[in-house]
Design a protein around this motif. Structure first.
Motif, PDB file in Angstrom:
ATOM      1  N   GLU A  98       0.831  -1.209   0.000  1.00 34.15           N
ATOM      2  CA  GLU A  98       0.000   0.000   0.000  1.00 34.15           C
ATOM      3  C   GLU A  98       0.861   1.252   0.000  1.00 34.15           C
ATOM      4  N   HIS A  99       1.953   1.219   0.775  1.00 36.27           N
ATOM      5  CA  HIS A  99       2.859   2.380   0.784  1.00 36.27           C
ATOM      6  C   HIS A  99       3.505   2.584  -0.577  1.00 36.27           C
ATOM      7  N   ALA A 100       3.908   1.489  -1.237  1.00 36.82           N
ATOM      8  CA  ALA A 100       4.504   1.594  -2.569  1.00 36.82           C
ATOM      9  C   ALA A 100       3.525   2.202  -3.566  1.00 36.82           C
ATOM     10  N   LEU A 101       2.243   1.858  -3.443  1.00 39.65           N
ATOM     11  CA  LEU A 101       1.230   2.441  -4.324  1.00 39.65           C
ATOM     12  C   LEU A 101       1.049   3.932  -4.046  1.00 39.65           C
ATOM     13  N   GLU A 102       1.143   4.331  -2.783  1.00 36.66           N
ATOM     14  CA  GLU A 102       1.052   5.755  -2.450  1.00 36.66           C
ATOM     15  C   GLU A 102       2.222   6.540  -3.050  1.00 36.66           C
ATOM     16  N   VAL A 103       3.417   5.954  -2.987  1.00 34.21           N
ATOM     17  CA  VAL A 103       4.583   6.608  -3.580  1.00 34.21           C
ATOM     18  C   VAL A 103       4.404   6.758  -5.088  1.00 34.21           C
ATOM     19  N   ALA A 104       3.926   5.704  -5.741  1.00 33.78           N
ATOM     20  CA  ALA A 104       3.692   5.772  -7.193  1.00 33.78           C
ATOM     21  C   ALA A 104       2.655   6.837  -7.525  1.00 33.78           C
ATOM     22  N   ALA A 105       1.566   6.878  -6.740  1.00 36.07           N
ATOM     23  CA  ALA A 105       0.519   7.872  -6.993  1.00 36.07           C
ATOM     24  C   ALA A 105       1.034   9.287  -6.783  1.00 36.07           C
ATOM     25  N   SER A 106       1.961   9.478  -5.836  1.00 36.31           N
ATOM     26  CA  SER A 106       2.507  10.818  -5.592  1.00 36.31           C
ATOM     27  C   SER A 106       3.283  11.335  -6.800  1.00 36.31           C
ATOM     28  N   HIS A 107       3.752  10.432  -7.657  1.00 37.23           N
ATOM     29  CA  HIS A 107       4.443  10.826  -8.888  1.00 37.23           C
ATOM     30  C   HIS A 107       3.509  10.798 -10.095  1.00 37.23           C
ATOM     31  N   GLY A 108       2.219  10.597  -9.864  1.00 37.09           N
ATOM     32  CA  GLY A 108       1.253  10.575 -10.956  1.00 37.09           C
ATOM     33  C   GLY A 108       1.321   9.328 -11.799  1.00 37.09           C
ATOM     34  N   LEU A 109       1.742   8.203 -11.226  1.00 35.54           N
ATOM     35  CA  LEU A 109       1.909   6.970 -11.996  1.00 35.54           C
ATOM     36  C   LEU A 109       0.723   6.040 -11.823  1.00 35.54           C
ATOM     37  N   ASP A 110       0.298   5.421 -12.907  1.00 35.59           N
ATOM     38  CA  ASP A 110      -0.646   4.311 -12.830  1.00 35.59           C
ATOM     39  C   ASP A 110       0.090   3.086 -12.290  1.00 35.59           C
ATOM     40  N   ALA A 111      -0.656   2.145 -11.700  1.00 33.70           N
ATOM     41  CA  ALA A 111      -0.013   0.956 -11.149  1.00 33.70           C
ATOM     42  C   ALA A 111      -0.930  -0.252 -11.280  1.00 33.70           C
ATOM     43  N   VAL A 112      -0.314  -1.410 -11.518  1.00 33.55           N
ATOM     44  CA  VAL A 112      -1.006  -2.694 -11.513  1.00 33.55           C
ATOM     45  C   VAL A 112      -0.309  -3.571 -10.490  1.00 33.55           C
ATOM     46  N   VAL A 113      -1.096  -4.181  -9.593  1.00 31.20           N
ATOM     47  CA  VAL A 113      -0.556  -5.016  -8.525  1.00 31.20           C
ATOM     48  C   VAL A 113      -0.838  -6.472  -8.845  1.00 31.20           C
ATOM     49  N   GLY A 114       0.213  -7.287  -8.872  1.00 34.19           N
ATOM     50  CA  GLY A 114       0.050  -8.708  -9.140  1.00 34.19           C
ATOM     51  C   GLY A 114      -0.426  -9.456  -7.915  1.00 34.19           C
ATOM     52  N   VAL A 115      -0.716 -10.728  -8.093  1.00 32.68           N
ATOM     53  CA  VAL A 115      -1.179 -11.559  -6.989  1.00 32.68           C
ATOM     54  C   VAL A 115      -0.014 -11.833  -6.051  1.00 32.68           C
ATOM     55  N   ALA A 116      -0.328 -12.187  -4.791  1.00 35.53           N
ATOM     56  CA  ALA A 116       0.703 -12.499  -3.809  1.00 35.53           C
ATOM     57  C   ALA A 116       1.315 -13.859  -4.112  1.00 35.53           C
ATOM     58  N   ALA A 117       2.634 -13.952  -3.982  1.00 35.20           N
ATOM     59  CA  ALA A 117       3.345 -15.199  -4.263  1.00 35.20           C
ATOM     60  C   ALA A 117       4.664 -15.188  -3.510  1.00 35.20           C
ATOM     61  N   PRO A 118       5.257 -16.353  -3.265  1.00 32.88           N
ATOM     62  CA  PRO A 118       6.582 -16.391  -2.644  1.00 32.88           C
ATOM     63  C   PRO A 118       7.628 -15.779  -3.564  1.00 32.88           C
ATOM     64  N   LEU A 119       8.792 -15.510  -2.997  1.00 35.93           N
ATOM     65  CA  LEU A 119       9.854 -14.871  -3.765  1.00 35.93           C
ATOM     66  C   LEU A 119      10.223 -15.682  -4.997  1.00 35.93           C
ATOM     67  N   GLU A 120      10.337 -17.007  -4.838  1.00 37.09           N
ATOM     68  CA  GLU A 120      10.757 -17.830  -5.959  1.00 37.09           C
ATOM     69  C   GLU A 120       9.679 -17.936  -7.038  1.00 37.09           C
ATOM     70  N   ALA A 121       8.449 -17.484  -6.743  1.00 37.98           N
ATOM     71  CA  ALA A 121       7.359 -17.512  -7.724  1.00 37.98           C
ATOM     72  C   ALA A 121       7.015 -16.103  -8.194  1.00 37.98           C
TER      73      ALA A 121
END
Length: 563
Positions: A347-370
């Protein structure tokens, strides 16, 4: 610059002061003339030498001659006697006294060229002295650069060397660091400094930062080392230059080191997206102290190239440093990817992106190796982000899309149990697999009975046709946009689509078929991720949400290549 008193004491010239001026003026140069009106050819500070050829001893124009030189702010008048006039004319003496211009007598044995040489010699000595003082000031500044005080010490040293208020300003004219007396109140619209008296009322005096009262030198990263208080002399300018060089080297060194570090993390991010099995272990080679949470998410951000560059320059730590280098899918549009911890960090990363006027797409949750699965889950949404004309509209509201919240149909199919008419449940996802098999057939990632596949598709052919089908559907059936996205000719896309229709016995012109094929592709992406995140990972995720990050279960292998 040498003073008049220094010139008068030079041996062998025999100069005599007849009329003192205002103080002890400094001499910038020597000018020999017999013109009556000379002011337009002077810069100020000159010693004007003349024999008075153009004027008689009692000519009233002597007064105008001196008045004109006074307005030109000359240092003194040198009158050579024994050439035209045996003595300095009385009107000249009187005018020099009236206008307080220094007047010296040059005796007959002394040629004017000897005076010019003497002044030149004094100027050279003065320049050597100034250069020595500037060198000492630069050495003091360099001492601070290699000491423990850092940039603050450099600012203090420049302030001490110049006797002025000094500050480091950002691109937006914000004072990053500076001496206590440097002006800090600037009007945001005009970019001007506004003095605020002790009583709190705004003063009417406004000074632009671009005015001669401020002298600035660029030190990199949009910063400027700025000195207030008017034009600088040679020694002060040398000190400012030395300070700017020192700080520029330091800032640029930090930028290069930060860029190298960002590139290493970017290569690791790309390796995770490529499914490199060594990548999770290599994470600890970059930072042995980092902890790896059970679940992470891939995030794609899109906007203008400048906005992406500013977003990438944001300070980050831990897992958040997993940022891939930006790409430009089309002119004027840039895109970048990040891997971030699931939950509040996302959520914080999305706020940072929005502060720069960027659109964002969030993928599904997965382990690091996936991480590749999380990346695949967001890719279908990328074509739906803001177009270039929308990115540059002001004001704008950035779009935020979550790949695991976009479709109730997908969620229902993934979680619906199936009895298959036997009265026994076959588990969650069985209807989804049935839809995938019925719709994609030989184009499935792992089709059943592959060895006996009458179509004889190789893995590369299957991947090519799947990527073409996905791109075609994502671009709303626009073959031109699909060809541009894949980097192939439109005829190639037409040939591939014809083959797909033949293999699947579906019409890509039929909206029902297109909708069902899209759902099948999305189901396969989601099902792959759901299967990757196993029971142990889900249990660890619940523990992580209660207790925080846990150490990584991966043991770093021996590095076989540099990152």
């Amino acid at each position: 610059m040498p003073s008049l008193s220094q010139l008068l004491t030079q041996p062998g010239l025999g100069l005599r002061l007849v009329q003192a001026g205002a103080g002890d003026p400094e001499i910038s140069w020597v000018s020999t003339t017999e013109l009556v009106d000379l002011s337009e050819y002077l810069d100020g500070g000159e010693l004007v030498l003349t024999t008075g050829v153009s004027l008689s001893a009692d000519d009233p124009r002597w007064r105008d001659f001196v008045a004109d030189l006074s307005r030109a702010r000359v240092a003194a008048i040198g009158f050579g006697i024994g050439v035209v006039h045996e003595h300095i004319p009385d009107p000249l003496r009187s005018a020099a006294s009236t206008y307080r211009v220094a007047l010296i007598e040059v005796p007959p044995p002394t040629p004017f060229i000897a005076i010019s040489k003497a002044v030149s010699s004094l100027l050279n000595v003065d320049e050597l002295r100034a250069a020595h003082e500037a060198l000492l000031a630069q050495q003091r500044i360099l001492d601070h650069a290699f000491g423990e005080t850092g940039p603050a010490g450099v600012v203090s040293a420049v302030a001490a060397a110049t006797g002025r208020q000094v500050a480091v300003l950002s691109r937006a004219d914000t004072v990053i660091a500076g001496t206590a007396g440097f002006p800090t109140n600037f009007d945001g619209d005009a970019g001007e400094e506004v003095a605020i008296p002790a009583g709190g009322a705004r003063s009417s005096r406004e000074v632009s930062l671009s005015s001669p009262e401020f002298t600035s030198l660029d030190i990199g990263a949009g910063r400027r080392l700025t000195v207030a208080g008017g034009p600088l002399g040679p020694e002060a300018r040398a000190a400012l230059t030395a300070g700017a060089i020192v700080m520029s080297v330091e800032y640029r060194g930090q930028e290069r080191a930060g860029e190298r570090e960002a590139q290493r993390w970017s290569r690791l991010t790309q390796a995770l997206f490529d499914g490199d099995q060594r990548a999770p272990g290599l994470l600890h080679l970059l930072d042995p102290t980092v902890t790896v949470p059970p679940l992470l998410r891939a995030i794609a951000v899109q906007g203008s190239p400048d906005a992406i560059s500013a977003w990438r320059a944001e300070p980050r730590g831990g897992i958040a440093r997993l940022v891939a280098l930006p790409t430009e899918p089309s002119p004027g549009v840039a895109r970048a990817w990040q891997i971030i911890t699931d939950g509040a960090p996302t959520e914080h990363a999305l706020e940072v992106a929005a502060s720069h006027g960027l659109d964002a797409v969030v993928g599904v949750a997965a382990p690091l190796e996936a991480s590749m699965s999380s990346l695949h889950s967001l890719e279908p949404h990328l074509p739906t982000l803001s177009a270039i004309e929308q990115l540059y509209q002001e004001p704008r509201s950035p779009r935020i899309i979550h790949a695991d919240r976009d479709s109730a149909v997908l969620g229902a199919l993934l979680r619906a149990p199936s009895t298959a008419g036997t009265g026994q449940s076959q588990g969650e996802g069985a209807p989804a697999r049935a839809v995938i098999g019925a719709m994609l057939g030989p184009l499935q990632c792992t089709p059943s009975g592959r060895d006996g596949d009458p179509h004889g598709l190789s893995d590369d052919e299957r991947a090519t046709l799947r990527s073409t089908l996905r791109s075609f559907l994502a671009h709303q059936g626009n073959r031109g946009a699909c060809a541009d996205h894949l980097g192939v000719h439109r005829n190639t896309v037409r040939t591939r689509l014809t083959r797909i229709e033949s293999l699947l016995n579906r019409s890509l012109a039929d909206p029902d078929d297109r909708a069902e094929l899209w759902i099948a592709l999305r189901l396969e992406d989601r099902l792959d991720t759901e299967l990757t995140v196993g029971t142990d990972d889900r249990k660890a995720a619940r523990q992580y949400s209660r207790k925080g990050a846990v150490p990584s279960p991966f043991t770093p292998p021996i590095a076989t290549r540099r990152w």
